[in-house]
Design an enzyme around this catalytic site. Structure first.
Site, PDB file in Angstrom:
ATOM      1  N   SER A   1      15.096 -39.259 -29.641  1.00  0.00           N
ATOM      2  CA  SER A   1      14.330 -39.339 -30.877  1.00  0.00           C
ATOM      3  C   SER A   1      12.990 -38.656 -30.633  1.00  0.00           C
ATOM      4  O   SER A   1      12.112 -39.201 -29.966  1.00  0.00           O
ATOM      5  CB  SER A   1      14.129 -40.808 -31.274  1.00  0.00           C
ATOM      6  OG  SER A   1      13.317 -40.916 -32.414  1.00  0.00           O
TER       7      SER A   1
ATOM      8  N   HIS B   1      19.897 -44.528 -29.773  1.00  0.00           N
ATOM      9  CA  HIS B   1      20.081 -44.919 -28.379  1.00  0.00           C
ATOM     10  C   HIS B   1      21.355 -45.724 -28.157  1.00  0.00           C
ATOM     11  O   HIS B   1      21.698 -46.027 -27.013  1.00  0.00           O
ATOM     12  CB  HIS B   1      18.889 -45.758 -27.897  1.00  0.00           C
ATOM     13  CG  HIS B   1      17.631 -44.974 -27.780  1.00  0.00           C
ATOM     14  ND1 HIS B   1      16.422 -45.558 -27.472  1.00  0.00           N
ATOM     15  CD2 HIS B   1      17.375 -43.644 -27.909  1.00  0.00           C
ATOM     16  CE1 HIS B   1      15.474 -44.625 -27.433  1.00  0.00           C
ATOM     17  NE2 HIS B   1      16.046 -43.469 -27.699  1.00  0.00           N
TER      18      HIS B   1
ATOM     19  N   GLN C   1      15.680 -48.787 -33.528  1.00  0.00           N
ATOM     20  CA  GLN C   1      16.007 -48.193 -32.231  1.00  0.00           C
ATOM     21  C   GLN C   1      15.747 -49.118 -31.045  1.00  0.00           C
ATOM     22  O   GLN C   1      16.514 -49.127 -30.088  1.00  0.00           O
ATOM     23  CB  GLN C   1      15.205 -46.906 -32.063  1.00  0.00           C
ATOM     24  CG  GLN C   1      15.567 -46.095 -30.830  1.00  0.00           C
ATOM     25  CD  GLN C   1      15.077 -44.664 -30.964  1.00  0.00           C
ATOM     26  OE1 GLN C   1      15.725 -43.827 -31.566  1.00  0.00           O
ATOM     27  NE2 GLN C   1      13.899 -44.400 -30.413  1.00  0.00           N
ATOM     28  N   GLU C   2      14.663 -49.892 -31.088  1.00  0.00           N
ATOM     29  CA  GLU C   2      14.310 -50.714 -29.933  1.00  0.00           C
ATOM     30  C   GLU C   2      13.811 -52.088 -30.379  1.00  0.00           C
ATOM     31  O   GLU C   2      12.981 -52.195 -31.278  1.00  0.00           O
ATOM     32  CB  GLU C   2      13.217 -50.039 -29.085  1.00  0.00           C
ATOM     33  CG  GLU C   2      13.607 -48.695 -28.517  1.00  0.00           C
ATOM     34  CD  GLU C   2      12.497 -48.066 -27.691  1.00  0.00           C
ATOM     35  OE1 GLU C   2      11.542 -48.789 -27.333  1.00  0.00           O
ATOM     36  OE2 GLU C   2      12.563 -46.856 -27.428  1.00  0.00           O
TER      37      GLU C   2
ATOM     38  N   GLU D   1      18.837 -47.096 -22.780  1.00  0.00           N
ATOM     39  CA  GLU D   1      17.703 -47.621 -22.032  1.00  0.00           C
ATOM     40  C   GLU D   1      18.000 -48.955 -21.369  1.00  0.00           C
ATOM     41  O   GLU D   1      17.093 -49.674 -20.966  1.00  0.00           O
ATOM     42  CB  GLU D   1      16.482 -47.709 -22.945  1.00  0.00           C
ATOM     43  CG  GLU D   1      16.045 -46.322 -23.432  1.00  0.00           C
ATOM     44  CD  GLU D   1      14.774 -46.349 -24.254  1.00  0.00           C
ATOM     45  OE1 GLU D   1      14.189 -47.432 -24.431  1.00  0.00           O
ATOM     46  OE2 GLU D   1      14.360 -45.270 -24.717  1.00  0.00           O
TER      47      GLU D   1
ATOM     48  N   ASP E   1      10.567 -50.728 -32.164  1.00  0.00           N
ATOM     49  CA  ASP E   1      10.421 -49.292 -32.403  1.00  0.00           C
ATOM     50  C   ASP E   1      11.433 -48.932 -33.476  1.00  0.00           C
ATOM     51  O   ASP E   1      12.640 -48.856 -33.217  1.00  0.00           O
ATOM     52  CB  ASP E   1      10.679 -48.490 -31.130  1.00  0.00           C
ATOM     53  CG  ASP E   1      10.659 -46.975 -31.370  1.00  0.00           C
ATOM     54  OD1 ASP E   1      10.332 -46.550 -32.505  1.00  0.00           O
ATOM     55  OD2 ASP E   1      10.974 -46.212 -30.440  1.00  0.00           O
TER      56      ASP E   1
ATOM     57  N   GLU F   1       6.404 -49.774 -33.742  1.00  0.00           N
ATOM     58  CA  GLU F   1       6.222 -48.347 -33.454  1.00  0.00           C
ATOM     59  C   GLU F   1       6.996 -47.509 -34.472  1.00  0.00           C
ATOM     60  O   GLU F   1       8.115 -47.867 -34.855  1.00  0.00           O
ATOM     61  CB  GLU F   1       6.733 -48.079 -32.043  1.00  0.00           C
ATOM     62  CG  GLU F   1       6.691 -46.644 -31.578  1.00  0.00           C
ATOM     63  CD  GLU F   1       7.325 -46.493 -30.208  1.00  0.00           C
ATOM     64  OE1 GLU F   1       7.897 -45.423 -29.934  1.00  0.00           O
ATOM     65  OE2 GLU F   1       7.271 -47.455 -29.414  1.00  0.00           O
TER      66      GLU F   1
ATOM     67  N   ASP G   1       4.021 -42.798 -32.562  1.00  0.00           N
ATOM     68  CA  ASP G   1       4.700 -42.019 -31.525  1.00  0.00           C
ATOM     69  C   ASP G   1       5.003 -40.631 -32.082  1.00  0.00           C
ATOM     70  O   ASP G   1       4.292 -39.673 -31.804  1.00  0.00           O
ATOM     71  CB  ASP G   1       5.970 -42.736 -31.076  1.00  0.00           C
ATOM     72  CG  ASP G   1       6.787 -41.931 -30.081  1.00  0.00           C
ATOM     73  OD1 ASP G   1       6.254 -40.971 -29.502  1.00  0.00           O
ATOM     74  OD2 ASP G   1       7.972 -42.253 -29.869  1.00  0.00           O
TER      75      ASP G   1
ATOM     76  N   LYS H   1       3.266 -40.338 -24.016  1.00  0.00           N
ATOM     77  CA  LYS H   1       4.430 -39.769 -23.321  1.00  0.00           C
ATOM     78  C   LYS H   1       4.026 -38.406 -22.772  1.00  0.00           C
ATOM     79  O   LYS H   1       3.847 -37.453 -23.545  1.00  0.00           O
ATOM     80  CB  LYS H   1       5.604 -39.600 -24.283  1.00  0.00           C
ATOM     81  CG  LYS H   1       6.196 -40.885 -24.826  1.00  0.00           C
ATOM     82  CD  LYS H   1       7.293 -40.566 -25.841  1.00  0.00           C
ATOM     83  CE  LYS H   1       8.001 -41.819 -26.324  1.00  0.00           C
ATOM     84  NZ  LYS H   1       8.992 -41.505 -27.404  1.00  0.00           N
TER      85      LYS H   1
ATOM     86  N   HIS I   1       8.169 -44.236 -21.177  1.00  0.00           N
ATOM     87  CA  HIS I   1       9.254 -43.429 -20.635  1.00  0.00           C
ATOM     88  C   HIS I   1       9.928 -42.656 -21.763  1.00  0.00           C
ATOM     89  O   HIS I   1       9.466 -42.647 -22.905  1.00  0.00           O
ATOM     90  CB  HIS I   1      10.267 -44.349 -19.954  1.00  0.00           C
ATOM     91  CG  HIS I   1      10.943 -45.309 -20.910  1.00  0.00           C
ATOM     92  ND1 HIS I   1      12.144 -45.902 -20.655  1.00  0.00           N
ATOM     93  CD2 HIS I   1      10.583 -45.746 -22.147  1.00  0.00           C
ATOM     94  CE1 HIS I   1      12.503 -46.679 -21.668  1.00  0.00           C
ATOM     95  NE2 HIS I   1      11.565 -46.603 -22.585  1.00  0.00           N
ATOM     96  N   ARG I   2      11.102 -42.049 -21.493  1.00  0.00           N
ATOM     97  CA  ARG I   2      11.964 -41.465 -22.515  1.00  0.00           C
ATOM     98  C   ARG I   2      13.386 -41.983 -22.314  1.00  0.00           C
ATOM     99  O   ARG I   2      13.732 -42.507 -21.262  1.00  0.00           O
ATOM    100  CB  ARG I   2      11.975 -39.929 -22.444  1.00  0.00           C
ATOM    101  CG  ARG I   2      10.641 -39.241 -22.620  1.00  0.00           C
ATOM    102  CD  ARG I   2       9.882 -39.615 -23.881  1.00  0.00           C
ATOM    103  NE  ARG I   2      10.521 -39.276 -25.128  1.00  0.00           N
ATOM    104  CZ  ARG I   2      10.200 -38.209 -25.888  1.00  0.00           C
ATOM    105  NH1 ARG I   2       9.251 -37.373 -25.481  1.00  0.00           N
ATOM    106  NH2 ARG I   2      10.800 -38.008 -27.034  1.00  0.00           N
ATOM    107  N   SER I   3      14.223 -41.793 -23.317  1.00  0.00           N
ATOM    108  CA  SER I   3      15.584 -42.342 -23.242  1.00  0.00           C
ATOM    109  C   SER I   3      16.413 -41.657 -22.167  1.00  0.00           C
ATOM    110  O   SER I   3      17.293 -42.275 -21.554  1.00  0.00           O
ATOM    111  CB  SER I   3      16.277 -42.225 -24.598  1.00  0.00           C
ATOM    112  OG  SER I   3      16.261 -40.897 -25.068  1.00  0.00           O
TER     113      SER I   3
ATOM    114  N   LYS J   1       5.967 -49.075 -21.638  1.00  0.00           N
ATOM    115  CA  LYS J   1       7.365 -49.151 -22.056  1.00  0.00           C
ATOM    116  C   LYS J   1       8.203 -48.418 -21.017  1.00  0.00           C
ATOM    117  O   LYS J   1       7.965 -47.232 -20.763  1.00  0.00           O
ATOM    118  CB  LYS J   1       7.561 -48.476 -23.410  1.00  0.00           C
ATOM    119  CG  LYS J   1       7.056 -49.248 -24.604  1.00  0.00           C
ATOM    120  CD  LYS J   1       7.284 -48.455 -25.890  1.00  0.00           C
ATOM    121  CE  LYS J   1       8.735 -48.098 -26.094  1.00  0.00           C
ATOM    122  NZ  LYS J   1       8.962 -47.325 -27.334  1.00  0.00           N
TER     123      LYS J   1
END
Length: 432
Positions: free
Chosen positions: A45, A158, A166-167, A208, A245, A288, A315, A340, A368-370, A391
């Site tokens: 994303s 994800h 997403q999260e 993740e 998120d 987020e 983000d 990021k 981080h990133r996925s 994160k």
């Protein structure tokens, strides 16, 4: 750094990230033999104004996702530009990388090539100074261990078949040390598996490391997370809060946001009302990307409505770019920016954005990133900034756990000087 030790060589290789896609690892060697290495992550994303990740496009190899062009850029023009520079002159290194690229959003050489070189130089300089990276970047003041925001339920892009959001993260604000906070989160993660299984759901995991609650509505996912916190023996809100998120840009269809599991299409104002209702019913401390990355006026309305009691994180809106953050501050959009490094492409630009945010009272969680690697630079970066939040995914999978284990090492290294951010990480909220 004592004496003058120049960069002697810069070399990149193609490696594989946590999703099985190619990425780069770059190694910098100094004239005295000191080395520093860094590998870079990749997001699913992504914001439309992120620095450009260079892929080969050769469909006969890794479905076009190879990074041999980026590797060649490191081994060629980037190496030529950096050899002979002082590794502890990070600003000059990064300015040189930006100048050699010479394009908007680093699309000529690739942000993945540029960041891997920038980070590797910082790692080499830290080793030459015989300092951990967090102390090299942050100086003697770097001592605050961040509150981990652990993505224990995965959805959106994800996790196929999961919720739209997403999260879903647990945030152990009530712990007294980082080690204790991590224990809170791990115990809740294991309790969540039990909650899901009792509800007849499989405990599969997403990109993740979080569980994927199949066929669950977004609100039911939040409810199960509250139950897991209680099952683990903790108090929602007091011990462990919740963060979301939404990744709203990925849900936008025909100017409305699709919550497929609920069978609902939400306007921007509907989304604001939905989140306001959840904030009243659940211990949600942070949200987020609740709106699309083009909706600046919507972010301003949402921040005015919810920003006193909830962290509103930009983000995709800010893409870790100082220029976009300046606009957000002026328009009163959000009260936090996600940091990021690969969104902007160099260590210096990352630090500049984060420090600006902190200076005006914004939160600045490092992320981080996925698609990630075993590189732990973001753990050191979070402590270097004393930003108080990180994160790094669920407490599962090596590329996620590596960051948390690195923070445990840093806490031990700091000893009595270590301070856990805890609820103070959200001091920019009036009533967290």
């Amino acid at each position: 750094m004592t004496g003058s030790v120049e960069i002697a060589s810069v070399m990149a290789d193609e490696i594989i990230d946590s999703r099985g896609n190619p990425t780069l690892r770059t190694t910098v060697v100094l004239a005295d033999g000191t080395t520093g290495s860094a590998s870079v992550p990749s997001g699913t994303s992504t914001g439309q104004f992120e620095a450009v990740e260079l892929r080969d496009g050769d469909t006969g190899r890794y479905d076009g996702r190879g990074v041999l062009r980026a590797v060649s850029n490191v081994n060629g023009p980037i190496a030529q530009a950096l050899i002979g520079l002082q590794p502890d002159d990070q600003w000059r290194i990064d300015a040189t990388l930006i100048a050699v690229d010479g394009s908007e959003y680093k699309k000529r050489l690739g942000s993945n090539a540029i960041l891997s070189a920038s980070l590797a130089c910082a790692q080499a300089a830290a080793r030459a100074c015989e300092l951990p990276l967090f102390r090299y970047l942050g100086g003697d003041a770097a001592h605050v261990l961040p509150v981990p925001m652990l993505n224990v339920l995965n959805g959106g892009r994800h996790a196929h078949g999961g919720p739209d959001i997403q999260e879903f993260m647990v945030v152990p604000v009530g712990a007294s040390t980082f080690g204790e906070a991590l224990r809170y989160a791990v115990e809740t993660y294991h309790a969540l598996r039990e909650v899901l299984c009792e509800a007849g759901m499989r405990a599969n995991t997403g990109d993740e490391g979080g569980f994927v609650p199949t066929n669950a509505t977004n609100e039911r996912a939040v409810e199960m997370l509250v139950r897991a916190i209680e099952r683990a023996g903790y108090r929602p809100a007091d011990d462990i809060a919740i963060a979301l998120d939404v990744s709203a840009s990925s849900l936008l269809k025909n100017e409305t946001y699709a919550f497929a599991a609920e069978g609902a299409s939400l306007s921007a104002d509907d989304m604001i009302e939905c989140l306001a209702g959840w904030r009243r019913r659940y211990p949600i401390i942070s949200v987020e990307d609740p709106l699309a990355d083009s909706d600046w006026s919507g972010f301003a309305r949402l921040t005015a409505r919810l920003g006193d009691t909830m962290q509103v994180v930009g983000d995709d809106l800010f893409v870790s770019n100082r220029m976009f953050l300046v606009r957000g501050i002026a328009q009163r959009c959000c009260n936090a920016v996600l940091i990021k490094p690969n969104q902007v492409g160099t260590v210096t630009e990352t630090l500049d954005t984060a420090r600006m945010a902190i200076s005006v009272g914004y939160g600045a969680p490092v992320s981080h990133r996925s698609g990630d690697t075993l590189d732990t630079s973001i753990a050191d970066l979070a402590v270097a900034l004393n930003c108080g939040q990180i994160k790094a995914g669920a407490p599962a999978r090596g590329e996620r756990v590596a960051k948390y284990n690195r923070l445990l090492e840093i806490e031990k290294w700091l000893g009595a000087h270590a301070e856990y951010a805890g609820r103070g990480a959200f001091a920019h909220l009036k009533s967290p």
